[in-house]
Motif scaffolding. Structure first.
Motif, PDB file in Angstrom:
ATOM      1  N   PRO A  65      -6.232   3.094  11.599  1.00  0.00           N
ATOM      2  CA  PRO A  65      -4.829   2.934  11.190  1.00  0.00           C
ATOM      3  C   PRO A  65      -4.485   3.726   9.937  1.00  0.00           C
ATOM      4  N   CYS A  66      -5.510   4.299   9.268  1.00  0.00           N
ATOM      5  CA  CYS A  66      -5.262   5.130   8.079  1.00  0.00           C
ATOM      6  C   CYS A  66      -4.402   6.344   8.398  1.00  0.00           C
ATOM      7  N   HIS A  67      -4.309   6.726   9.671  1.00  0.00           N
ATOM      8  CA  HIS A  67      -3.505   7.905  10.008  1.00  0.00           C
ATOM      9  C   HIS A  67      -2.024   7.661   9.696  1.00  0.00           C
ATOM     10  N   HIS A  68      -1.598   6.395   9.710  1.00  0.00           N
ATOM     11  CA  HIS A  68      -0.206   6.093   9.356  1.00  0.00           C
ATOM     12  C   HIS A  68       0.078   6.456   7.899  1.00  0.00           C
ATOM     13  N   VAL A  69      -0.926   6.288   7.041  1.00  0.00           N
ATOM     14  CA  VAL A  69      -0.768   6.634   5.630  1.00  0.00           C
ATOM     15  C   VAL A  69      -0.590   8.144   5.481  1.00  0.00           C
ATOM     16  N   VAL A  70      -1.407   8.912   6.226  1.00  0.00           N
ATOM     17  CA  VAL A  70      -1.326  10.373   6.162  1.00  0.00           C
ATOM     18  C   VAL A  70       0.020  10.855   6.695  1.00  0.00           C
ATOM     19  N   ASP A  71       0.422  10.320   7.838  1.00  0.00           N
ATOM     20  CA  ASP A  71       1.649  10.794   8.482  1.00  0.00           C
ATOM     21  C   ASP A  71       2.905  10.444   7.688  1.00  0.00           C
ATOM     22  N   SER A  72       2.883   9.294   7.024  1.00  0.00           N
ATOM     23  CA  SER A  72       4.071   8.855   6.288  1.00  0.00           C
ATOM     24  C   SER A  72       4.020   9.201   4.807  1.00  0.00           C
ATOM     25  N   ASN A  73       2.809   9.495   4.303  1.00  0.00           N
ATOM     26  CA  ASN A  73       2.603   9.735   2.874  1.00  0.00           C
ATOM     27  C   ASN A  73       3.064   8.535   2.049  1.00  0.00           C
ATOM     28  N   MET A  74       2.834   7.341   2.606  1.00  0.00           N
ATOM     29  CA  MET A  74       3.256   6.114   1.947  1.00  0.00           C
ATOM     30  C   MET A  74       2.212   5.026   2.172  1.00  0.00           C
ATOM     31  N   ILE A  75       2.344   3.950   1.403  1.00  0.00           N
ATOM     32  CA  ILE A  75       1.526   2.760   1.652  1.00  0.00           C
ATOM     33  C   ILE A  75       1.862   2.228   3.040  1.00  0.00           C
ATOM     34  N   PHE A  76       0.833   1.809   3.774  1.00  0.00           N
ATOM     35  CA  PHE A  76       1.078   1.303   5.125  1.00  0.00           C
ATOM     36  C   PHE A  76       0.291   0.011   5.320  1.00  0.00           C
ATOM     37  N   GLU A  77       0.924  -0.953   5.965  1.00  0.00           N
ATOM     38  CA  GLU A  77       0.234  -2.194   6.287  1.00  0.00           C
ATOM     39  C   GLU A  77       0.573  -2.636   7.699  1.00  0.00           C
ATOM     40  N   MET A  78      -0.374  -3.329   8.318  1.00  0.00           N
ATOM     41  CA  MET A  78      -0.160  -3.835   9.671  1.00  0.00           C
ATOM     42  C   MET A  78      -1.074  -5.029   9.889  1.00  0.00           C
ATOM     43  N   ASN A  79      -0.636  -5.932  10.744  1.00  0.00           N
ATOM     44  CA  ASN A  79      -1.450  -7.089  11.087  1.00  0.00           C
ATOM     45  C   ASN A  79      -2.545  -6.680  12.056  1.00  0.00           C
ATOM     46  N   LEU A  80      -3.740  -7.243  11.849  1.00  0.00           N
ATOM     47  CA  LEU A  80      -4.882  -6.972  12.718  1.00  0.00           C
ATOM     48  C   LEU A  80      -5.340  -8.285  13.328  1.00  0.00           C
ATOM     49  N   LEU A  81      -5.194  -8.410  14.624  1.00  0.00           N
ATOM     50  CA  LEU A  81      -5.660  -9.598  15.314  1.00  0.00           C
ATOM     51  C   LEU A  81      -7.149  -9.464  15.610  1.00  0.00           C
ATOM     52  N   GLY A  82      -7.796 -10.573  15.837  1.00  0.00           N
ATOM     53  CA  GLY A  82      -9.237 -10.574  16.068  1.00  0.00           C
ATOM     54  C   GLY A  82      -9.680  -9.732  17.236  1.00  0.00           C
ATOM     55  N   GLU A  83      -8.807  -9.540  18.220  1.00  0.00           N
ATOM     56  CA  GLU A  83      -9.163  -8.759  19.405  1.00  0.00           C
ATOM     57  C   GLU A  83      -8.640  -7.331  19.328  1.00  0.00           C
TER      58      GLU A  83
ATOM     59  N   GLY B 233      -3.319   0.308   3.706  1.00  0.00           N
ATOM     60  CA  GLY B 233      -3.764   1.652   3.376  1.00  0.00           C
ATOM     61  C   GLY B 233      -2.956   2.240   2.241  1.00  0.00           C
ATOM     62  N   TYR B 234      -3.664   2.895   1.299  1.00  0.00           N
ATOM     63  CA  TYR B 234      -2.998   3.463   0.130  1.00  0.00           C
ATOM     64  C   TYR B 234      -3.349   4.943   0.047  1.00  0.00           C
ATOM     65  N   PRO B 235      -2.351   5.827  -0.114  1.00  0.00           N
ATOM     66  CA  PRO B 235      -2.634   7.272  -0.131  1.00  0.00           C
ATOM     67  C   PRO B 235      -3.267   7.741  -1.439  1.00  0.00           C
ATOM     68  N   ILE B 236      -4.192   8.674  -1.316  1.00  0.00           N
ATOM     69  CA  ILE B 236      -4.711   9.423  -2.465  1.00  0.00           C
ATOM     70  C   ILE B 236      -4.078  10.809  -2.360  1.00  0.00           C
ATOM     71  N   ARG B 237      -3.287  11.162  -3.345  1.00  0.00           N
ATOM     72  CA  ARG B 237      -2.494  12.388  -3.247  1.00  0.00           C
ATOM     73  C   ARG B 237      -3.053  13.495  -4.142  1.00  0.00           C
ATOM     74  N   SER B 238      -2.794  14.732  -3.710  1.00  0.00           N
ATOM     75  CA  SER B 238      -3.152  15.887  -4.522  1.00  0.00           C
ATOM     76  C   SER B 238      -2.142  16.048  -5.650  1.00  0.00           C
ATOM     77  N   ASP B 239      -2.352  17.061  -6.498  1.00  0.00           N
ATOM     78  CA  ASP B 239      -1.427  17.270  -7.608  1.00  0.00           C
ATOM     79  C   ASP B 239      -0.065  17.779  -7.148  1.00  0.00           C
ATOM     80  N   ILE B 240       0.046  18.179  -5.851  1.00  0.00           N
ATOM     81  CA  ILE B 240       1.361  18.587  -5.332  1.00  0.00           C
ATOM     82  C   ILE B 240       1.934  17.531  -4.384  1.00  0.00           C
TER      83      ILE B 240
END
Length: 364
Positions: free
Chosen positions: A88-106, A127-134
């Motif tokens: 699910p970290c790809h949502h952070v990359v695509d949006s360039n923002m903090i992303f959260e989602m519920n994760l069910l056991g299955e 998920g929290y983005p680590i950004r470059s200097d740009i």
């Protein structure tokens, strides 16, 4: 500053707050990078309600994540290299923002990586983005937290401080890798050019010695254990020269035109590179090589008088891959062109000798 971000009620007590602040202050660039990643995820995982934490480097060229560190209170694993959309970290990359989602056991996310041994009926990914200097995303801090994440806003302020520190460290890490890759590339280019010059300047009329020299040089340059020169014999093919002790491959081994799966005679004089042979590309590889577990290959059609007379090839096995594909391909093509020209010159010289002998001994 950190004390302002972490008041006494921030975590479960004053001692925890002070320890975490000390951990953050202790990070500095003189420590080995791997230790910084490990200490950081350990620090994050000490925040109550966090079940697991990890740091990923984002590799945009390959659309993959590279795992730098992982700390989990449960048996949870992430491969060292994983495709972007497997997490699910790809949502952070695509949006360039903090992303959260519920994760069910299955959820597939749990099933793919071993799951969590937890009594919680559900958890949340954060998920929290680590950004470059740009401002582009170069990494992600991933976390699995309990579905009721206390002090969320203040926790995120702490993660923000951590992300800033990791940004500088990750930029340094990437720059060091880039410098190392550049130096390795320069060394490979220098060594390759020297070897190509040596091959092309060698004066010999022994075609067998020339071919073996090319194969021995290629296996060392490209780091692949098997080198082959296959010759076209009528409608069939034969392994005329073999470099490397691979069971099931031997000189004089013949196979049909249909089985050869070499570059076709009408193809351009360019190398065929398969860096990771899979079910999709296996049909382009000879059956007996697939059975032997070939993992990557480089093949170049040897053309004399615009006719394909053979193929020069190098092959890896198990999990081997070709390093620096574009550069290796160019060096390999120059090597193939040089060998083809040498064979063509050798044939012309041989033909000239035959014509000379015919003139000296005319038939009556």
């Amino acid at each position: 500053m950190l004390s302002e971000l972490a008041p006494n009620h921030y975590f479960s007590g004053i001692s925890m707050t002070r320890d975490l602040a000390d951990d953050l202050h202790s990070f500095h660039s003189t420590e080995p990078t791997e230790e910084i990643w490990e200490k950081t995820v350990e620090t994050i995982a000490r925040i109550p309600e966090i079940i697991a934490a990890w740091i990923l480097e984002y590799l945009p060229e390959s659309q993959n994540f590279h795992l730098l560190a992982l700390h989990s209170h449960s048996p949870f694993k992430i491969p060292k290299t994983v495709s972007k959309y497997s997490l699910p970290c790809h949502h952070v990359v695509d949006s360039n923002m903090i992303f959260e989602m519920n994760l069910l056991g299955e959820d597939d996310f749990f099933q793919s990586f071993g799951g969590f041994q937890s009594d919680k009926t559900s958890s949340m990914y954060l998920g929290y983005p680590i950004r470059s200097d740009i401002g582009t995303v170069i990494g992600v801090i991933g976390m699995v937290v309990e579905d009721k994440f206390k002090h969320k806003f203040k926790n995120l302020k702490l993660i923000d401080v951590i992300a800033d520190q990791l940004s500088q460290e990750l930029i340094r890490f990437k720059n060091e890798n880039l410098i190392a890759e550049t130096l390795n590339t320069a060394s490979f280019v220098k060594h390759s050019l020297a070897e190509l010059f040596r091959l092309l300047s060698t004066k010999s009329n022994d075609l067998t010695a020339i071919c073996r020299n090319y194969l021995q040089t290629g296996t060392k340059l490209f780091g692949l254990p098997l080198g082959l020169i296959a010759s076209k014999i009528g409608d069939d093919w034969e392994y005329s020269y073999v470099e490397g002790n691979v069971h099931g491959i031997f000189e004089g081994q013949r196979f049909s035109k249909e089985e050869s799966k070499f570059s076709t005679p009408t193809s351009s004089s360019s190398a065929k590179i398969l860096n990771k042979i899979s079910d999709v590309t296996a049909h382009r590889v000879r059956d007996h090589l697939v059975e032997l577990g070939v993992s990557c290959l480089m093949e170049f059609p040897l053309k004399v008088h615009n006719q394909t007379i053979g193929v020069l090839g190098f092959y890896g096995f198990k999990d081997q891959k070709i390093e620096s594909i574009e550069l290796s391909q160019r060096v390999f093509e120059l090597m193939g062109i040089g060998l083809a020209n040498t064979i063509e010159k050798h044939n012309i010289d041989l033909l000239s000798k035959i014509v000379f002998l015919e003139k000296e001994n005319p038939t009556i």
